[in-house]
Design an enzyme around this catalytic site. Sequence first.
Site, PDB file in Angstrom:
ATOM      1  CG  ASP A 126     139.850 122.127  64.436  1.00 12.87           C
ATOM      2  OD1 ASP A 126     138.946 121.742  65.200  1.00 12.87           O
ATOM      3  OD2 ASP A 126     140.617 121.348  63.830  1.00 12.87           O
ATOM      4  CG  HIS A 176     137.156 119.997  68.845  1.00 14.61           C
ATOM      5  ND1 HIS A 176     137.896 120.721  67.942  1.00 14.61           N
ATOM      6  CD2 HIS A 176     136.670 120.887  69.746  1.00 14.61           C
ATOM      7  CE1 HIS A 176     137.848 122.012  68.274  1.00 14.61           C
ATOM      8  NE2 HIS A 176     137.116 122.137  69.365  1.00 14.61           N
ATOM      9  CD  GLU A 181     140.426 115.672  68.664  1.00 17.06           C
ATOM     10  OE1 GLU A 181     141.118 114.642  68.750  1.00 17.06           O
ATOM     11  OE2 GLU A 181     139.207 115.663  68.371  1.00 17.06           O
ATOM     12  CG  HIS A 215     140.074 118.874  60.976  1.00 13.78           C
ATOM     13  ND1 HIS A 215     141.045 118.716  61.948  1.00 13.78           N
ATOM     14  CD2 HIS A 215     140.446 118.060  59.956  1.00 13.78           C
ATOM     15  CE1 HIS A 215     141.951 117.847  61.532  1.00 13.78           C
ATOM     16  NE2 HIS A 215     141.615 117.436  60.323  1.00 13.78           N
ATOM     17  CG  ASP A 272     136.021 120.009  64.316  1.00 14.86           C
ATOM     18  OD1 ASP A 272     136.619 120.218  65.388  1.00 14.86           O
ATOM     19  OD2 ASP A 272     136.503 119.352  63.380  1.00 14.86           O
ATOM     20  CG  HIS A 325     136.674 113.991  66.275  1.00 12.63           C
ATOM     21  ND1 HIS A 325     138.043 113.958  66.299  1.00 12.63           N
ATOM     22  CD2 HIS A 325     136.292 113.307  65.164  1.00 12.63           C
ATOM     23  CE1 HIS A 325     138.480 113.300  65.223  1.00 12.63           C
ATOM     24  NE2 HIS A 325     137.434 112.891  64.509  1.00 12.63           N
ATOM     25  CG  ASP A 353     141.580 120.179  67.076  1.00  9.04           C
ATOM     26  OD1 ASP A 353     140.653 119.568  66.514  1.00  9.04           O
ATOM     27  OD2 ASP A 353     142.666 119.645  67.364  1.00  9.04           O
ATOM     28  CG  ASP A 368     143.620 119.142  64.545  1.00  2.51           C
ATOM     29  OD1 ASP A 368     142.823 118.178  64.635  1.00  2.51           O
ATOM     30  OD2 ASP A 368     143.235 120.285  64.189  1.00  2.51           O
TER      31      ASP A 368
HETATM   32  N1  LIG Z   1     136.197 116.231  58.881  1.00  2.00           N
HETATM   33  C1  LIG Z   1     136.613 114.916  59.351  1.00  2.00           C
HETATM   34  C2  LIG Z   1     137.720 115.061  60.416  1.00  2.00           C
HETATM   35  C3  LIG Z   1     137.194 115.530  61.751  1.00  2.00           C
HETATM   36  C4  LIG Z   1     138.262 116.128  62.666  1.00  2.00           C
HETATM   37  C5  LIG Z   1     137.891 116.494  63.928  1.00  2.00           C
HETATM   38  B1  LIG Z   1     138.821 117.367  64.852  1.00  2.00           B
HETATM   39  O1  LIG Z   1     138.999 118.679  64.263  1.00  2.00           O
HETATM   40  O2  LIG Z   1     138.149 117.561  66.129  1.00  2.00           O
HETATM   41  O3  LIG Z   1     140.133 116.764  65.044  1.00  2.00           O
HETATM   42  C6  LIG Z   1     135.405 114.158  59.886  1.00  2.00           C
HETATM   43  O4  LIG Z   1     134.325 114.776  60.003  1.00  2.00           O
HETATM   44  O5  LIG Z   1     135.546 112.971  60.178  1.00  2.00           O
HETATM   45 MN   LIG Z   2     138.543 119.888  66.071  1.00  2.00          MN
HETATM   46 MN   LIG Z   3     141.083 119.268  64.094  1.00  2.02          MN
END
Ligand SMILES: N[C@@H](CC/C=C/[B-](O)(O)O)C(=O)O
Ligand SMILES: [Mn+2]
Ligand SMILES: [Mn+2]
Length: 313
Positions: A119, A96, A272, A121, A123, A136, A227, A229
Amino acid sequence: SKVGILGIPFSKGQPKGGAEMGPEILRRAGLVSRIKRFDYQVVDHGDIEIESIPGDKPDGNVKNPRSVGRANKKISDKVASIVKSKELCLNLGGDHSIAIGSIHGHCRAEPGLVVVWVDAHADINTPLSSPSGNMHGMPLSLLVKELADRFSPVEGFDWCKPCIHVRDIVYIGLRDVDEGERWIIDQFGIPAYSMQEIDKMGIKEVMHHALKNLDPNGTRPIHLSFDVDGLDPTITPSTGTPVLGGLNIREGQYIMEELANTGRLSAIDIVEVNPLLGSEKDNMVTAETTISVIEKCFGSKRGGYYPASYVFP
Ligand SMILES: N[C@@H](CC/C=C/[B-](O)(O)O)C(=O)O
Ligand SMILES: [Mn+2]
Ligand SMILES: [Mn+2]
Ligand SMILES: [Mn+2]
């Protein structure tokens, strides 16, 4: 109308190898021919060339900053030119962190855009609030003007000027949000429909209010950053940060159908997908789920469809 497909085989925004194989697995699963069934003319721009930068030491706690910065500068340039040539830009990630360049580039072509972020998350960790140092989890913090004074510039991102406001973002599907991210969401009042709101309101009400809040007059171009996820891990298992209790496939398809109905989708990130994290079956399920959701952006209808050119025999 045209859609421009851009593969972005990039994974340095997080530590798990394999996210760079996302474009390949989606293409191999038939993404391009599935989209060709609808009324869009498909232009396939192939994959962006990713340069590796040896000795890319952390900047503070930010990992692989120069690799992520260099890749996203190229992404920004490419996305800007695709959108300027009137193609709906479909970016296949990759992790991401590629959204830094895709939103930056999209803003260069469409400065008034709004962002729909699907998502688990948020991010939006800054380099200082991030618990992991993985980029990400930071893309939005590098793009919003309101956070620019909360951290010093990251090595490799001198090109990246914040280009959106926090009020131009809406979240859908959140269920794993860090403390700093929740503070930012509350501090700036970012509309955030977590899985709790989705269970409470239903996806119909969430989409209605999300789009109304974001763009009451219904005029602004939409950047969808999706994303995989955000969907439930039972239907997208091959991904790096799975979280239980996600969107089901019907909610995912409904989100895309509503966005397609606006007629204002202007760029889409699909990120992702990581085929190294699942079995063969997991990868097939993940790819098919992702494609069946993506195609709803391009006019695929669950009630059936025929192209403008169709003539009944
Ligand atoms: N919040 C966590 C997880 C990040 C997740 C990123 B994704 O949404 O792009 O999968 C971090 O900052 O490490
Ligand atoms: Mn993401
Ligand atoms: Mn995510
Ligand atoms: Mn209502």
